[in-house]
Design a protein around this motif. Structure first.
Motif, PDB file in Angstrom:
ATOM      1  N   ASP A   1       0.831  -1.204   0.000  1.00 29.63           N
ATOM      2  CA  ASP A   1       0.000   0.000   0.000  1.00 29.63           C
ATOM      3  C   ASP A   1       0.869   1.260   0.000  1.00 29.63           C
ATOM      4  OD1 ASP A   1      -2.396  -1.333  -0.074  1.00 29.63           O
ATOM      5  OD2 ASP A   1      -2.733  -1.257   2.099  1.00 29.63           O
ATOM      6  N   THR A   2       0.344   2.306  -0.608  1.00 29.98           N
ATOM      7  CA  THR A   2       1.078   3.564  -0.711  1.00 29.98           C
ATOM      8  C   THR A   2       1.085   4.301   0.622  1.00 29.98           C
ATOM      9  OG1 THR A   2       0.483   3.765  -3.040  1.00 29.98           O
ATOM     10  CG2 THR A   2       1.206   5.771  -1.923  1.00 29.98           C
ATOM     11  N   ALA A   3       2.272   4.743   1.036  1.00 25.36           N
ATOM     12  CA  ALA A   3       2.414   5.525   2.263  1.00 25.36           C
ATOM     13  C   ALA A   3       2.684   6.988   1.953  1.00 25.36           C
ATOM     14  CB  ALA A   3       3.548   4.964   3.117  1.00 25.36           C
ATOM     15  N   THR A   4       3.516   7.251   0.945  1.00 23.90           N
ATOM     16  CA  THR A   4       3.895   8.625   0.625  1.00 23.90           C
ATOM     17  C   THR A   4       3.930   8.840  -0.883  1.00 23.90           C
ATOM     18  OG1 THR A   4       6.257   8.075   0.612  1.00 23.90           O
ATOM     19  CG2 THR A   4       5.338   8.889   2.687  1.00 23.90           C
ATOM     20  N   ILE A   5       3.742  10.080  -1.273  1.00 24.66           N
ATOM     21  CA  ILE A   5       3.997  10.526  -2.647  1.00 24.66           C
ATOM     22  C   ILE A   5       4.962  11.696  -2.522  1.00 24.66           C
ATOM     23  CG2 ILE A   5       3.042  11.482  -4.772  1.00 24.66           C
ATOM     24  CD1 ILE A   5       0.350  10.178  -3.999  1.00 24.66           C
ATOM     25  N   LEU A   6       6.200  11.478  -2.951  1.00 27.72           N
ATOM     26  CA  LEU A   6       7.240  12.504  -2.847  1.00 27.72           C
ATOM     27  C   LEU A   6       7.567  13.019  -4.238  1.00 27.72           C
ATOM     28  CD1 LEU A   6       9.697  10.866  -0.279  1.00 27.72           C
ATOM     29  CD2 LEU A   6       7.741  12.332   0.164  1.00 27.72           C
ATOM     30  N   TYR A   7       7.496  14.308  -4.418  1.00 29.64           N
ATOM     31  CA  TYR A   7       7.728  14.884  -5.738  1.00 29.64           C
ATOM     32  C   TYR A   7       9.212  15.141  -5.973  1.00 29.64           C
ATOM     33  CZ  TYR A   7       2.886  14.979  -6.892  1.00 29.64           C
ATOM     34  OH  TYR A   7       1.607  14.567  -7.197  1.00 29.64           O
ATOM     35  N   THR A   8       9.689  14.596  -7.091  1.00 26.30           N
ATOM     36  CA  THR A   8      11.075  14.801  -7.478  1.00 26.30           C
ATOM     37  C   THR A   8      11.261  16.250  -7.896  1.00 26.30           C
ATOM     38  OG1 THR A   8      10.627  14.168  -9.774  1.00 26.30           O
ATOM     39  CG2 THR A   8      11.252  12.410  -8.250  1.00 26.30           C
ATOM     40  N   SER A   9      12.519  16.651  -8.041  1.00 27.04           N
ATOM     41  CA  SER A   9      12.815  18.068  -8.263  1.00 27.04           C
ATOM     42  C   SER A   9      12.466  18.559  -9.654  1.00 27.04           C
ATOM     43  CB  SER A   9      14.291  18.339  -7.988  1.00 27.04           C
ATOM     44  OG  SER A   9      15.108  17.491  -8.775  1.00 27.04           O
ATOM     45  N   GLY A  10      12.119  17.667 -10.558  1.00 27.49           N
ATOM     46  CA  GLY A  10      11.679  18.103 -11.868  1.00 27.49           C
ATOM     47  C   GLY A  10      12.762  18.723 -12.707  1.00 27.49           C
ATOM     48  N   THR A  11      13.959  18.088 -12.743  1.00 24.75           N
ATOM     49  CA  THR A  11      15.067  18.658 -13.499  1.00 24.75           C
ATOM     50  C   THR A  11      14.837  18.609 -15.002  1.00 24.75           C
ATOM     51  OG1 THR A  11      16.189  16.520 -13.446  1.00 24.75           O
ATOM     52  CG2 THR A  11      16.748  18.091 -11.724  1.00 24.75           C
ATOM     53  N   THR A  12      13.931  17.756 -15.454  1.00 28.69           N
ATOM     54  CA  THR A  12      13.684  17.633 -16.893  1.00 28.69           C
ATOM     55  C   THR A  12      12.238  17.954 -17.236  1.00 28.69           C
ATOM     56  OG1 THR A  12      13.247  15.260 -16.602  1.00 28.69           O
ATOM     57  CG2 THR A  12      15.486  15.905 -17.184  1.00 28.69           C
ATOM     58  N   GLY A  13      11.583  18.772 -16.434  1.00 36.45           N
ATOM     59  CA  GLY A  13      10.200  19.122 -16.708  1.00 36.45           C
ATOM     60  C   GLY A  13       9.418  19.206 -15.416  1.00 36.45           C
ATOM     61  N   LYS A  14       8.107  18.944 -15.475  1.00 32.69           N
ATOM     62  CA  LYS A  14       7.264  18.978 -14.292  1.00 32.69           C
ATOM     63  C   LYS A  14       7.719  17.907 -13.294  1.00 32.69           C
ATOM     64  CE  LYS A  14       3.852  22.014 -15.020  1.00 32.69           C
ATOM     65  NZ  LYS A  14       3.523  23.091 -14.067  1.00 32.69           N
ATOM     66  N   PRO A  15       7.628  18.215 -11.992  1.00 33.93           N
ATOM     67  CA  PRO A  15       7.975  17.197 -10.998  1.00 33.93           C
ATOM     68  C   PRO A  15       7.086  15.966 -11.147  1.00 33.93           C
ATOM     69  CG  PRO A  15       7.803  19.360  -9.982  1.00 33.93           C
ATOM     70  CD  PRO A  15       7.278  19.505 -11.384  1.00 33.93           C
ATOM     71  N   LYS A  16       7.639  14.806 -10.790  1.00 33.88           N
ATOM     72  CA  LYS A  16       6.887  13.552 -10.825  1.00 33.88           C
ATOM     73  C   LYS A  16       6.765  13.023  -9.403  1.00 33.88           C
ATOM     74  CE  LYS A  16       9.638  11.406 -13.765  1.00 33.88           C
ATOM     75  NZ  LYS A  16      10.593  12.478 -14.136  1.00 33.88           N
ATOM     76  N   GLY A  17       5.610  12.487  -9.083  1.00 36.66           N
ATOM     77  CA  GLY A  17       5.368  11.947  -7.755  1.00 36.66           C
ATOM     78  C   GLY A  17       5.855  10.516  -7.648  1.00 36.66           C
ATOM     79  N   ALA A  18       6.879  10.291  -6.815  1.00 38.26           N
ATOM     80  CA  ALA A  18       7.401   8.942  -6.588  1.00 38.26           C
ATOM     81  C   ALA A  18       6.592   8.294  -5.472  1.00 38.26           C
ATOM     82  CB  ALA A  18       8.879   8.996  -6.222  1.00 38.26           C
ATOM     83  N   ILE A  19       6.056   7.116  -5.749  1.00 39.68           N
ATOM     84  CA  ILE A  19       5.142   6.441  -4.826  1.00 39.68           C
ATOM     85  C   ILE A  19       5.936   5.513  -3.911  1.00 39.68           C
ATOM     86  CG2 ILE A  19       3.113   4.962  -4.639  1.00 39.68           C
ATOM     87  CD1 ILE A  19       2.457   5.764  -7.565  1.00 39.68           C
ATOM     88  N   GLY A  20       5.913   5.809  -2.609  1.00 37.59           N
ATOM     89  CA  GLY A  20       6.609   4.978  -1.623  1.00 37.59           C
ATOM     90  C   GLY A  20       5.637   4.092  -0.873  1.00 37.59           C
ATOM     91  N   THR A  21       6.012   2.844  -0.660  1.00 38.67           N
ATOM     92  CA  THR A  21       5.136   1.898   0.033  1.00 38.67           C
ATOM     93  C   THR A  21       5.507   1.792   1.513  1.00 38.67           C
ATOM     94  OG1 THR A  21       6.554  -0.025  -0.361  1.00 38.67           O
ATOM     95  CG2 THR A  21       4.948   0.550  -2.083  1.00 38.67           C
ATOM     96  N   HIS A  22       4.558   1.288   2.300  1.00 41.22           N
ATOM     97  CA  HIS A  22       4.825   1.061   3.717  1.00 41.22           C
ATOM     98  C   HIS A  22       5.985   0.089   3.902  1.00 41.22           C
ATOM     99  CE1 HIS A  22       1.485   3.203   5.739  1.00 41.22           C
ATOM    100  NE2 HIS A  22       0.842   2.989   4.613  1.00 41.22           N
ATOM    101  N   PHE A  23       6.024  -0.960   3.085  1.00 42.71           N
ATOM    102  CA  PHE A  23       7.101  -1.943   3.231  1.00 42.71           C
ATOM    103  C   PHE A  23       8.460  -1.336   2.925  1.00 42.71           C
ATOM    104  CE2 PHE A  23       9.985  -5.039   1.301  1.00 42.71           C
ATOM    105  CZ  PHE A  23      10.147  -5.910   2.367  1.00 42.71           C
TER     106      PHE A  23
END
Length: 545
Positions: A170-192
């Motif tokens: 299951d998803t615990a966090t969505i962390l947005y990358t710095s967007g060095t090549t365009g719009k930031p992307k949300g990296a999906i982190g799991t509880h595990f």
């Protein structure tokens, strides 16, 4: 066979267990210090459950994304663990974003609510309004114009009894990358991935103990501070001394005043710390070691830190997509300067042929290529970007975009980002190598080397330099220094002296901004200082963490 809820009934986990279990083991121990305020583990868990009760009254439940826009204060921890305890998804927001950027994060993540610190409501509330997302504030006094206060709602809500069990995937966090090549992307982190990361860091990577005092100056909205300081620190039963706004002077004061045992930082923070220590040379009482990540640590800084503070810096490597630590100079083993150590337990790191993109073609030890990673620490993918996910994760390996080598002992070295490599007259030039040399100059505090377009050479090597205060160093002198240590095609032909370097949320130097500033100056015929013997006239670029 498809898993059913019943089959997953016993495969449960929740990152909020970090706080809940430490509160049960060490209820009266101090968990957080912010200014003059100390919060015990018992108090922090009680406050978190109260916040969770208030958020539950607002309809937040399992799977609901909640954005958190709070600096390094206790309320970040309360809101972070409250959302996770409800089974929700935390979407941390960079504290310096503007309204339009906040709107993007809220819309892209599908956030149902923004928990915003009162001092950040100017941009936060505006961004939430544009995204049509409700706002609840923390750190606010009662008064006209203040949105609903989470503290007030928590005072009358029924506290959450305990955290909601979640499945490992299951998803615990969505962390947005710095967007060095365009719009930031949300990296999906799991509880595990997040829980296993913390367990591995504490059992065989770091040496953070119950009762330790840990420096909390890394921004908690970023993966480094969030996982390595907040989650790992509280899992260990340590005391985290939060630094809401980092400066070198504040860091030196914290080390002395609070008896910091473990200092976490990025290279730019260590550079600022060493500069501040020149006017406060007292050796710290308890500092055992420092931990560095985020970007390459110059050897000169490592050596100066050892001389000034009498402690080693252990350097590691990771990314938002790897939760974040992938390799490390493990504490307990003498660090190998210039390396990022060996892979952490349960993680494989190899070197792949960078030009082959549709598959992973591994290279022998010693050859230069792209670092690729697989293991329990990988993210679940980029939110709303299946194509980017498929491009980044190939045959189970995450392609980092970083170029490096691996020796026969398994130690890894980073040369540079693929996209940062400079090609001058057909020769590959690696900025990190040049930065290492320039950092050796006694009048250089920090440096960033980057490539700029050139009509005949393809690219030219440029360097942005932050000199020591009152320095009279010239571009000509620095170039002469570099020429005796670097091949003719490597040393910088363009040098700019600055008061500060532009930094991203993790403290990394934003070389794309430096290149953009150079482009603007070139277009306006106000070119960076070339080899004309000019002394520096610093240009100001904002520096934030």
């Amino acid at each position: 066979m498809t898993n059913t809820p019943a089959q997953n009934a016993f495969g449960t986990i929740n990152v909020a267990a970090i706080l809940a279990e430490s509160a049960a083991r060490r209820p009266e121990a101090t968990a957080l210090i912010v200014g003059g305020e100390e919060t015990t583990y018992k108090e922090l868990w009680e406050q978190t459950r109260a916040y969770a009760g208030a958020l539950r009254e607002r309809g937040i439940g399992p799977g609901d994304p909640v954005a958190v826009l709070i600096p390094n204060v206790a309320d970040f921890a309360r809101a972070y663990y409250a959302v996770l305890a409800l089974g929700g998804i935390v979407v941390p927001v960079h504290a310096l974003l503007k309204a339009a950027e906040i709107e993007f994060a809220l819309r892209d993540s599908g956030a149902k609510l923004l928990v915003c610190a009162a001092p950040l409501l100017g941009e936060g509330a505006a961004g939430a309004g544009r995204a049509e997302v409700d706002v609840v504030s923390v750190m606010a006094s009662e008064g006209a114009g203040v949105p609903a206060r989470l503290e007030a709602e928590a005072a009358v809500a029924v506290p959450l009894e305990s955290y909601v069990p979640r499945r490992p995937e299951d998803t615990a966090t969505i962390l947005y990358t710095s967007g060095t090549t365009g719009k930031p992307k949300g990296a999906i982190g799991t509880h595990f991935a997040l829980m296993e990361q913390v367990n591995v860091l504490l059992t065989g990577t770091f040496d953070v103990r119950a009762g330790d005092t840990v420096f909390g100056g890394l921004p908690l909205f970023h993966t480094f501070g969030q996982t390595c300081v907040l989650n790992a620190g509280l899992r260990a039963g340590a005391t985290i001394v939060m630094c809401p706004r980092f400066t070198g002077d504040a860091a030196v004061e914290f080390i002395h005043k609070h008896g910091i045992d473990v200092f976490f930082g990025v290279p730019t923070m260590y550079a600022a710390l060493l500069e501040a220590a020149k006017t406060n040379p007292v050796r710290p009482r308890r500092l055992r070691y420092g931990i560095s990540g985020g970007s390459a640590l110059p050897m000169a800084i490592l050596e100066k830190f050892r001389d000034v503070f009498g402690a080693e810096i252990h350097e590691g490597y990771g990314l938002t997509e790897t939760s974040p630590v992938a390799s490390f100079n493990h504490v307990g083993t003498k660090p190998r300067p210039g390396t990022i150590g060996t892979p952490i337990w349960g993680v494989d790191i190899e070197i792949a042929r960078p030009e082959v993109t549709d598959r992973i073609e591994l290279l022998p030890d010693g050859e230069l290529g792209e670092l690729v990673i697989r293991g329990h620490n990988l993210f679940k993918g980029y939110l709303n970007h299946p194509d980017a996910t498929a491009e980044a994760v190939v045959n189970g390996w995450f392609r980092t975009g970083d170029l490096g080598t691996k020796d026969s002992d398994g130690y890894l070295r980073i040369l540079d980002r693929k996209k940062d490599m400079i090609i001058r007259n057909g020769y590959n030039v690696y900025p990190r190598e040049i930065e290492e040399v320039l950092n050796e100059h006694p009048e250089v505090v920090s440096v960033a080397v980057f490539g700029v377009p050139h009509e005949t050479r393809g690219q030219e090597v440029a360097a942005a330099i932050v000199p020591t205060p009152c320095s009279t160093l010239t571009a000509e002198e620095l170039t002469a220094f570099a020429k005796t240590r670097l091949a003719a095609y490597k040393y910088p032909r363009i040098i700019e002296f600055m008061t500060e370097l532009p930094l991203g949320p993790s403290g990394k130097v934003l070389k794309r901004e430096l290149a953009a500033v150079y482009g603007e100056k070139s277009a306006a015929a106000t070119v960076f200082h070339h080899l004309a013997g000019s002394t520096h006239s610093p240009g100001v670029i904002a520096c934030h963490f």
